[in-house]
Design an enzyme around this catalytic site. Structure first.
Site, PDB file in Angstrom:
ATOM      1  N   GLY A   1      41.662  51.221  40.942  1.00  0.00           N
ATOM      2  CA  GLY A   1      43.119  51.136  41.036  1.00  0.00           C
ATOM      3  C   GLY A   1      43.729  52.231  41.880  1.00  0.00           C
ATOM      4  O   GLY A   1      43.079  52.793  42.760  1.00  0.00           O
TER       5      GLY A   1
ATOM      6  N   ASP B   1      38.933  39.907  42.158  1.00  0.00           N
ATOM      7  CA  ASP B   1      39.014  40.943  41.133  1.00  0.00           C
ATOM      8  C   ASP B   1      39.147  42.298  41.819  1.00  0.00           C
ATOM      9  O   ASP B   1      38.224  42.752  42.499  1.00  0.00           O
ATOM     10  CB  ASP B   1      37.765  40.916  40.262  1.00  0.00           C
ATOM     11  CG  ASP B   1      37.624  39.578  39.558  1.00  0.00           C
ATOM     12  OD1 ASP B   1      38.610  39.140  38.941  1.00  0.00           O
ATOM     13  OD2 ASP B   1      36.543  38.965  39.673  1.00  0.00           O
ATOM     14  N   LEU B   2      40.264  42.904  41.621  1.00  0.00           N
ATOM     15  CA  LEU B   2      40.590  44.167  42.281  1.00  0.00           C
ATOM     16  C   LEU B   2      39.465  45.191  42.127  1.00  0.00           C
ATOM     17  O   LEU B   2      39.075  45.539  41.020  1.00  0.00           O
ATOM     18  CB  LEU B   2      41.877  44.737  41.656  1.00  0.00           C
ATOM     19  CG  LEU B   2      42.294  46.111  42.185  1.00  0.00           C
ATOM     20  CD1 LEU B   2      42.597  46.056  43.659  1.00  0.00           C
ATOM     21  CD2 LEU B   2      43.472  46.627  41.393  1.00  0.00           C
ATOM     22  N   ASP B   3      38.968  45.700  43.239  1.00  0.00           N
ATOM     23  CA  ASP B   3      37.955  46.755  43.255  1.00  0.00           C
ATOM     24  C   ASP B   3      36.676  46.348  42.540  1.00  0.00           C
ATOM     25  O   ASP B   3      35.880  47.196  42.135  1.00  0.00           O
ATOM     26  CB  ASP B   3      38.493  48.054  42.638  1.00  0.00           C
ATOM     27  CG  ASP B   3      39.709  48.590  43.378  1.00  0.00           C
ATOM     28  OD1 ASP B   3      39.883  48.229  44.563  1.00  0.00           O
ATOM     29  OD2 ASP B   3      40.482  49.352  42.787  1.00  0.00           O
ATOM     30  N   GLU B   4      36.466  45.042  42.392  1.00  0.00           N
ATOM     31  CA  GLU B   4      35.285  44.583  41.660  1.00  0.00           C
ATOM     32  C   GLU B   4      34.321  43.798  42.544  1.00  0.00           C
ATOM     33  O   GLU B   4      33.322  43.276  42.062  1.00  0.00           O
ATOM     34  CB  GLU B   4      35.711  43.695  40.468  1.00  0.00           C
ATOM     35  CG  GLU B   4      36.545  44.384  39.413  1.00  0.00           C
ATOM     36  CD  GLU B   4      35.718  45.249  38.478  1.00  0.00           C
ATOM     37  OE1 GLU B   4      34.478  45.213  38.563  1.00  0.00           O
ATOM     38  OE2 GLU B   4      36.328  45.979  37.669  1.00  0.00           O
TER      39      GLU B   4
END
Lengths: 277, 277, 277, 277
Positions: C195, C220-223
């Site tokens: 994040g 998926d954020l940063d995933e």
């Protein structure tokens, strides 16, 4: 002639270095090494001063206390060898590394005892003529088991307790007995992969680097002040088991390094962070 | 309120920190950062003190000079931006990195000019509105060519000269004009692979790690005081050309890091070694 | 004589290497490099084969398809230079590094355009004669702004989109247009500090190592699948701002390295992980 | 079902991977892992193939020998535990690390004996129930002493001899008895600081990184094929003694890693270089 280390942790103010080193000078104490750090965001001053000379602890500290601002914390530590107790479960690599390093003098420490919830490492420990206490957790509540662990540890009045892959979580009661005196090795690069099975978590996430973290134990699991960390590269060839195997070397070197820093009185705890001078 | 840095390099003696910081205190100068180092084998004391306040340079230095032992060297450096000239041959990566870092403020420096023995990098330099001087070596003796290089560089009165993969050896005459002011990047982990074609040497030797070294230039080829070094892993898959390609990133980051340390007045030269405070 | 790369991603079975290399042999294609990996836990086989010879793509792929098990994915990639579009916000270091590396040939890539939600980097981009599109987000909804960004990017039909410190989160709609074709640099050692403001998070946690992660962007954020990561050491002297400054070098080198691997067709995506051959 | 490893080292030719994996397929041997490398400058092919199945060594090797070009070298290695003898002088850290790793299974190896020219490490060795031979060099010529060392080592018919900080130079006679079977740890980043007292040399040169190198021993001192290397950062605070102390951890991990690679049959010697598959 003796060597002692002065540790100063106080509110920042103008002229502190000057005042403290003046007092050393006045007491004819020679400064061998001096390191200081000011945390400007918290206006807090930290200084580690290795001194050589003939010490009159009482008058020296009296002079210091008059010079330091309110809210200061200072300690004059002798260079006597410190005593540790090591807590383990089943894995040998961290314990083995500390045993060999104490044996050959790389770590200047007295290992008073090793305490394990399994007896797996009794043989290795006893090779080095160090007492091993097996405190089996089977059939005991967490509290009851920990009470017996605590008893086994406290009888040696250790300066520090080293968790060398002790795989059970300590309760606040245990932690409160040894404030900033318990050093743990966590087998991940914290704060990634907090909690159990970090190598499996790392494998599942597909990371390209794994690590280990040595930290002081507080009541927040894996959240205590970090002392040192290190990492190694991994790739798609590594299963979770391969990561665990490869991680052993970094775990043991990180734990030993942190222990060495603590034994040399180089680590200040500052909130949830460490200042290493 | 201004910020200046006091650099002290003197024979070690008892009470030096106390004396120097006393004088700062007396002059109402606040110590922002302070680092010192004593080389006990040479009984030499080094201290770097970042000060904040209203400076009267003359009286401050007068007081200092009375307090410091004979054979002391001290300098009070303003925080004004420093000026460099960069010397190059054909390779763009080190120059490009410094140009971008000066452009975006990562390096706080004025690039007065770039001087090359080829014109290969004129286009890249001029993109950043910096003058490029092409001093061709063809048909000239080493001395005659260097004389013209020197002229091109000296007109800018640089604080430092940066050899960003300048592939010709400087003569003692050139070096003498800029004592401890010329920074070179050598594309090996010195002292391994001194001299020409270090990547080919590294390939032939079958090493598993290659590196780069930033150092001050002295009259002894590749023997000047080392400022910073870094390395990367290689393996049997790397040809000498692959090593050269992979080495570029480490070369440029090592050179930029060394330059940053020098620009921040953090590097003391001490015999053939550096003390970085 | 031409060079092409065969990428095979299929269920594992006995004799696969033999079958595939037989077909290459039969077609008189010489194997320059070959790397394979079997994920035994998922019984999946990956192979990257650099071939040299005279290609008849149709008959070669026909023969391959008859030999490979059901559920196979294979691709024969020409060595033609690939085209990218770079998306940015305000920070210059990652963009600058790719611009210089494309300029000097370290990265063999065509930068078709740079698209930014600020115009801060227009000057830097245009120095390299590359078009810059400023798509201001002010006064626009996230969707409306992204639609305009998408338009600006898609007109160049890029092979890959590089987020060089583009500080806005992409919607699933954008991501769906470029499956496994968007490469992002995250300024932390993922999965630590997911994040916003990872350096501030790192500072608050008191870590001793910080890092950067290049990954493919998924919903998926940063995933998304991690391509490469690297780290640097920090200590108590580093403010969050110092960490950010020091992190720039590792960010740019990680992003460039990941981009190089992708451009060389070395990266297979395998669930949420990458296999790099 | 058994597991064996096929090592192939032969002149490069078209279709080699296909031919070899065909033969494996024909013999119903499943390929668990396969890695190959072609040295194009020497047109030499290396392949390491881990196989699983029911082996008929004779017919398998017969088929292979018919398929491989002239000048080929191939070996089918069983997965039986290998036997080593360790030679030491006085320092405990490398020996201690191997003892603990063999004890806890990290290294799958039988330590047949430890042979030292001092008896300093007899106690540590015997803690692990391993015979220690003290072969004192006092009053003996180099040749006479080495003859007795050789005798002590050879009685155990070791697969490999590990020099764990054995501080005497071996003669060609000794080396000839164990071609590419003697592994040495040199306490520097070779080829920097060849010969005696590398940490003192490193200190004098003012390097910022020190390292260690594990290599096969040949007749050229410190010039044998390098297996693995690693480094750590140092700075002006490190005396030569501090470097030596800090270097111990990297020495032992480099030696153990090299030993692990050799025990897993992953290391090919190729001229003066190694290929690690």
């Amino acid at each position: 002639m003796e060597t002692k280390t002065l540790l100063t942790d106080c509110p920042d103010a103008m002229g502190l270095i000057s005042k403290i080193t003046n007092i050393c000078y006045k007491h004819q104490l020679n400064i061998i090494h001096n390191n200081e750090f000011v945390d400007h965001s918290h206006t807090r001053f930290f200084m580690r001063t290795e001194l050589e000379g003939v010490f009159n602890d009482e008058t020296f500290l009296f002079d210091l206390d008059r010079a330091l601002p309110e809210g200061s914390y200072r300690r004059l530590v002798s260079s006597a060898r410190k005593r540790i107790v090591i807590m383990v479960t089943k894995e040998a690599h961290c314990l083995g590394d500390i045993l060999v390093k104490a044996f050959d003098g790389t770590l200047d420490v007295e290992i008073a005892a090793v305490v394990g919830n399994y007896d797996t490492l009794a043989g290795l420990t006893e090779k080095f003529d160090i007492p091993f206490h097996h405190v089996c957790h089977e059939g005991l509540s967490r509290e009851a088991h920990e009470e017996k662990m605590l008893e086994a540890v406290k009888q040696y009045s250790p300066d520090y307790v080293v968790l060398a892959k002790y795989m059970r979580i300590l309760t606040p009661n245990f932690v409160a007995q040894f404030p900033h005196q318990i050093i743990n090795i966590h087998h991940s690069f914290l704060p990634a992969f907090i909690g159990a099975k970090p190598y499996l978590q790392a494998f599942d996430r597909g990371v390209k680097i794994i690590g280990a973290t040595a930290h002081f134990v507080t009541n927040d699991l894996d959240e205590g002040p970090i002392i040192t960390q290190n990492v190694i590269n991994v790739d798609h060839n590594f299963s979770a088991g391969d990561m665990a195997r490869s991680g052993r070397d970094v775990e043991k070197s990180v734990l030993s390094k942190a222990l060495g820093l603590v034994l040399d009185d180089k680590v200040f705890v500052h909130g949830n962070r460490t200042v290493i001078l």
